[in-house]
Design an enzyme around this catalytic site. Sequence first.
Site, PDB file in Angstrom:
ATOM      1  N   PRO A   2       0.326   2.895  -0.748  1.00 10.12           N
ATOM      2  CA  PRO A   2      -1.045   2.654  -0.076  1.00 10.12           C
ATOM      3  C   PRO A   2      -0.686   1.647   1.018  1.00 10.12           C
ATOM      4  CG  PRO A   2      -1.480   2.519  -2.521  1.00 10.12           C
ATOM      5  CD  PRO A   2       0.164   2.748  -2.205  1.00 10.12           C
ATOM      6  N   GLU A   3      -1.002   1.749   2.521  1.00 11.83           N
ATOM      7  CA  GLU A   3      -0.924   0.856   3.479  1.00 11.83           C
ATOM      8  C   GLU A   3      -2.406   0.508   3.856  1.00 11.83           C
ATOM      9  OE1 GLU A   3       2.029   2.123   6.294  1.00 11.83           O
ATOM     10  OE2 GLU A   3       3.206   3.026   4.822  1.00 11.83           O
TER      11      GLU A   3
END
Length: 293
Positions: A2-3
């Site tokens: 997850p960015e």
Amino acid sequence: MPELPEVETIKEDLRELVVGSRIEGAEVLDVALVEQPSPEEFVQLLKGASIARARRRAKHLILELDNGMNLIFQLKIGGQLLLVPPVEEPNTALMFLLYLNGERRLFLRDGTNFSRARLLSEKELQERFSSLGPEPLEDGFDAQCLRQKLGSRKAQIKSLLLDQKMVAGIGNIYVDEILYDARIHPRRKANTLSAEEWRALYAAIRTNLAAGIRHRGTTVRLYRDVVGRPGEHQNYLRVFEKQGKPCSGCGGTVTREKISGRSTHFCPVCQRMPGEEDPRGEQRLRLKWTLGR
Ligand SMILES: [Zn+2]
């Protein structure tokens, strides 16, 4: 992994589905999750609190509680926050569980075990986040601001963009797409970029992150939203994990190399290193040679 766009999507889901809920209980199923305070205190402080607000800072997810504490998650590589129902109860790789009013439960599942959580007061949270770089989608962030922060550095542009102290929220997927869009070789030293390249880089950061949010995140492997759905931005990637495939911009071939220890995907034609020969020439020569045999 997850960015910014994935954490933003999860945050919006939590805002819609979980904010306003009361925490009836909490269970730490893997003590490696809790960095602060002790797991016992962590559970005690959560019980009975209500979730007042959901926020994001860089790749951190923050649930503000009505008792003055903030529950912070770092989902790192493979953390998933899943709301049951509508998701069916997960039963593997569980690290944490929140019992909410209305017979709902929020699970943290992570097969890689790298997810971490903390409970911090607002002051502690401000301190902890004080070294983070600017949020690239906020109004105050412009091309000038990007150049000021990075422009005098001799480090490679890719590793600077991944440094959360420089710009917040960018990870290994979006950085490759951003540099491709800006037509900048990932090994370029930041202090060699022209004014035009800084403008292109700034625009690419904004458009790629915004597109990632619009498509509810990128699911290459593990990312899911709060109701268990994969994102859609993987369908729009041009270089990340496309090694050996033709570049959509020039017909050259996307390559993969380790740069600053990270797997890096780029088009050597569109993202030429200044002073290096046009790899298309080489490809043409090779083709001629093969045909000639
Ligand atoms: Zn290309």
